[in-house]
Design an enzyme around this catalytic site. Structure first.
Site, PDB file in Angstrom:
ATOM      1  N   GLY A  18     -32.710 -59.418 -26.586  1.00 25.40           N
ATOM      2  CA  GLY A  18     -33.690 -59.391 -25.769  1.00 25.40           C
ATOM      3  C   GLY A  18     -35.161 -59.509 -26.348  1.00 25.40           C
ATOM      4  CG  ASN A  86     -38.111 -55.471 -30.495  1.00 22.66           C
ATOM      5  OD1 ASN A  86     -38.638 -55.327 -29.086  1.00 22.66           O
ATOM      6  ND2 ASN A  86     -36.784 -55.471 -30.767  1.00 22.66           N
ATOM      7  CE1 TYR A 151     -38.074 -46.765 -24.036  1.00 22.75           C
ATOM      8  CE2 TYR A 151     -39.229 -46.967 -21.800  1.00 22.75           C
ATOM      9  CZ  TYR A 151     -38.793 -47.307 -22.843  1.00 22.75           C
ATOM     10  OH  TYR A 151     -39.128 -48.808 -23.360  1.00 22.75           O
ATOM     11  CE  LYS A 155     -40.571 -47.710 -26.200  1.00 20.67           C
ATOM     12  NZ  LYS A 155     -40.301 -48.738 -27.531  1.00 20.67           N
ATOM     13  CB  ILE A 186     -39.530 -57.545 -19.993  1.00 21.75           C
ATOM     14  CG1 ILE A 186     -40.790 -57.122 -20.245  1.00 21.75           C
ATOM     15  CG2 ILE A 186     -39.094 -59.266 -20.396  1.00 21.75           C
ATOM     16  CD1 ILE A 186     -41.695 -58.186 -19.636  1.00 21.75           C
ATOM     17  N   PRO A 189     -31.310 -58.591 -21.145  1.00 23.30           N
ATOM     18  CG  PRO A 189     -30.144 -59.735 -22.748  1.00 23.30           C
ATOM     19  CD  PRO A 189     -31.374 -59.420 -22.551  1.00 23.30           C
TER      20      PRO A 189
HETATM   21  N1  LIG Z   1     -36.882 -54.855 -21.399  1.00 27.43           N
HETATM   22  C1  LIG Z   1     -38.084 -54.170 -20.883  1.00 27.43           C
HETATM   23  O1  LIG Z   1     -38.050 -54.118 -19.664  1.00 27.43           O
HETATM   24  C2  LIG Z   1     -39.100 -53.247 -21.627  1.00 27.43           C
HETATM   25  C3  LIG Z   1     -40.178 -52.742 -21.295  1.00 27.43           C
HETATM   26  C4  LIG Z   1     -41.033 -52.223 -22.128  1.00 27.43           C
HETATM   27  C5  LIG Z   1     -40.691 -51.910 -23.331  1.00 27.43           C
HETATM   28  N2  LIG Z   1     -39.725 -52.481 -24.079  1.00 27.43           N
HETATM   29  C6  LIG Z   1     -39.545 -52.259 -25.348  1.00 27.43           C
HETATM   30  O2  LIG Z   1     -39.421 -53.541 -25.950  1.00 27.43           O
HETATM   31  C7  LIG Z   1     -38.330 -53.147 -27.144  1.00 27.43           C
HETATM   32  C8  LIG Z   1     -37.139 -54.195 -26.969  1.00 27.43           C
HETATM   33  O3  LIG Z   1     -36.493 -53.998 -25.754  1.00 27.43           O
HETATM   34  P1  LIG Z   1     -35.292 -54.560 -25.103  1.00 27.43           P
HETATM   35  O4  LIG Z   1     -35.196 -54.601 -23.516  1.00 27.43           O
HETATM   36  O5  LIG Z   1     -35.284 -56.315 -25.883  1.00 27.43           O
HETATM   37  O6  LIG Z   1     -34.201 -53.708 -25.890  1.00 27.43           O
HETATM   38  P2  LIG Z   1     -32.685 -54.210 -26.215  1.00 27.43           P
HETATM   39  O7  LIG Z   1     -31.949 -52.765 -25.891  1.00 27.43           O
HETATM   40  O8  LIG Z   1     -31.990 -55.287 -25.329  1.00 27.43           O
HETATM   41  O9  LIG Z   1     -32.889 -54.666 -27.911  1.00 27.43           O
HETATM   42  C9  LIG Z   1     -33.195 -53.549 -28.793  1.00 27.43           C
HETATM   43  C10 LIG Z   1     -32.642 -53.949 -30.021  1.00 27.43           C
HETATM   44  O10 LIG Z   1     -32.769 -52.549 -30.958  1.00 27.43           O
HETATM   45  C11 LIG Z   1     -31.496 -52.392 -31.571  1.00 27.43           C
HETATM   46  N3  LIG Z   1     -31.577 -51.038 -32.026  1.00 27.43           N
HETATM   47  C12 LIG Z   1     -31.271 -50.135 -31.354  1.00 27.43           C
HETATM   48  N4  LIG Z   1     -31.280 -48.863 -31.867  1.00 27.43           N
HETATM   49  C13 LIG Z   1     -31.395 -49.276 -33.230  1.00 27.43           C
HETATM   50  C14 LIG Z   1     -31.332 -48.735 -34.515  1.00 27.43           C
HETATM   51  N5  LIG Z   1     -31.305 -47.437 -34.519  1.00 27.43           N
HETATM   52  N6  LIG Z   1     -31.669 -49.342 -35.532  1.00 27.43           N
HETATM   53  C15 LIG Z   1     -32.047 -50.837 -35.478  1.00 27.43           C
HETATM   54  N7  LIG Z   1     -31.798 -51.271 -34.425  1.00 27.43           N
HETATM   55  C16 LIG Z   1     -31.619 -50.650 -33.261  1.00 27.43           C
HETATM   56  C17 LIG Z   1     -30.460 -52.949 -30.381  1.00 27.43           C
HETATM   57  O11 LIG Z   1     -29.109 -53.076 -31.178  1.00 27.43           O
HETATM   58  C18 LIG Z   1     -31.117 -54.082 -30.053  1.00 27.43           C
HETATM   59  O12 LIG Z   1     -30.714 -55.134 -30.601  1.00 27.43           O
HETATM   60  C19 LIG Z   1     -38.125 -51.836 -26.992  1.00 27.43           C
HETATM   61  O13 LIG Z   1     -38.943 -51.123 -27.775  1.00 27.43           O
HETATM   62  C20 LIG Z   1     -38.433 -51.297 -25.585  1.00 27.43           C
HETATM   63  O14 LIG Z   1     -38.356 -50.102 -25.419  1.00 27.43           O
HETATM   64  C21 LIG Z   1     -38.868 -53.002 -23.196  1.00 27.43           C
END
Ligand SMILES: NC(=O)c1ccc[n+]([C@@H]2O[C@H](COP(=O)([O-])OP(=O)(O)OC[C@H]3O[C@@H](n4cnc5c(N)ncnc54)[C@H](O)[C@@H]3O)[C@@H](O)[C@H]2O)c1
Length: 252
Positions: A18, A86, A151, A155, A186, A189
């Site tokens: 991600g 992240n 959430y 956040k 965003i 996956p």
């Molecule tokens: N994708 C979106 O639309 C979006 C929007 C706003 C904010 N965000 C934020 O962006 C960041 C990344 O989002 P994403 O969609 O790529 O998420 P994702 O779920 O694809 O990736 C998150 C990663 O964090 C790892 N993870 C989860 N718990 C963990 C832990 N306890 N210790 C270590 N690693 C851990 C997971 O294994 C994964 O690889 C997050 O903080 C999310 O809240 C995402």
């Protein structure tokens, strides 16, 4: 422009996939020396091999492990210039749907981890003269939904925690800047699988897209470029700020 973060040592949590993976890729392309961590060891190692960066297995909710990870970075690289917090989870549900345990779990992974990451990393970063911390908040930290009680509030807490730590670092004059990023939806996956798991994925995809005035979901690079800017010295006057990149979601 290449080499915008040349030579900087970066530690990035949740880098297996991600936005974390995309940010790691962008930082590497601009010359950083990147170590990703993740709770998913298999995916983390696979990504690190693909990108050509370091990997450490880490559960970001584990304080003892945070201290070990920072010590391992110091041993391997002698310094830490950038921390990207992240890793996070999304816990869906209204106040009546979520159990107290699931609410707590969201805060532990999404908020406590950032407190611990900053607390563990700041002494090493300060020793090297400063650096940049980038904390992942979300547009969901600005814009509430009845079905995102944990959430949304976690956040929002990340953005405020960021401001508090930024002010402390400024008062200490330790050279560390601390900012948060607030992405809209965003297409990662993770978001793909959320969409796929809904009763009508096409309708959900359309709803996610139009929720953002710009008319589409974001791409991972939309956020990765922001992370590079915040990691680089280009952002040297920015601290304590929530950087909103959300296609207009938060003002709609
Ligand atoms: N994708 C979106 O639309 C979006 C929007 C706003 C904010 N965000 C934020 O962006 C960041 C990344 O989002 P994403 O969609 O790529 O998420 P994702 O779920 O694809 O990736 C998150 C990663 O964090 C790892 N993870 C989860 N718990 C963990 C832990 N306890 N210790 C270590 N690693 C851990 C997971 O294994 C994964 O690889 C997050 O903080 C999310 O809240 C995402």
């Amino acid at each position: 422009m290449a080499g915008r973060v040349s030579g900087k040592v970066v530690l990035l949590t949740g880098g297996a996939m991600g936005l974390g993976k995309a940010s790691a890729r962008a930082l590497l392309a601009e010359g950083a020396n990147v170590v990703i961590t993740d709770i998913d060891e298999t995916a983390g190692r696979t990504t690190a091999t693909e990108l050509g960066c370091g990997f450490l297995h880490q559960d970001v909710t584990d304080w003892a492990r945070w201290q070990e990870v920072i010590a391992e970075v110091e041993t391997a690289h002698g310094r830490l210039d950038v921390l990207v917090n992240n890793a996070a989870i999304t816990v869906f549900g209204s106040v009546m749907d979520i159990s107290p345990e699931d609410f707590r779990r969201c805060y532990t992974v999404d908020v406590d981890s950032i407190f611990m990451g900053c607390k563990a990393a700041i002494p090493l970063m300060a020793k090297g003269g400063g650096g940049s911390i980038v904390n992942f908040s979300s547009a969901a930290g600005n814009k509430p939904s009845p079905d995102l009680a944990a959430y949304n509030s976690a956040k929002a807490a990340v953005a405020m925690l960021t401001k508090s730590i930024a002010l402390w670092c400024a008062r200490e004059q330790n050279g560390i800047r601390v900012n948060s990023v607030q992405p809209g939806t965003i297409l990662t996956p993770n978001v793909e699988s959320v969409i796929a798991g809904t009763p009508d994925p096409d309708a959900t995809r359309a709803a996610f897209s139009v929720a953002q005035p710009i008319g589409r979901m974001g791409e991972v690079d939309d956020i990765a470029h922001l992370v590079v800017y915040l990691a680089s010295d280009e952002s040297k006057f920015a601290t304590g700020a929530p950087f909103i990149v959300d296609g207009g979601l938060s003002i709609a």
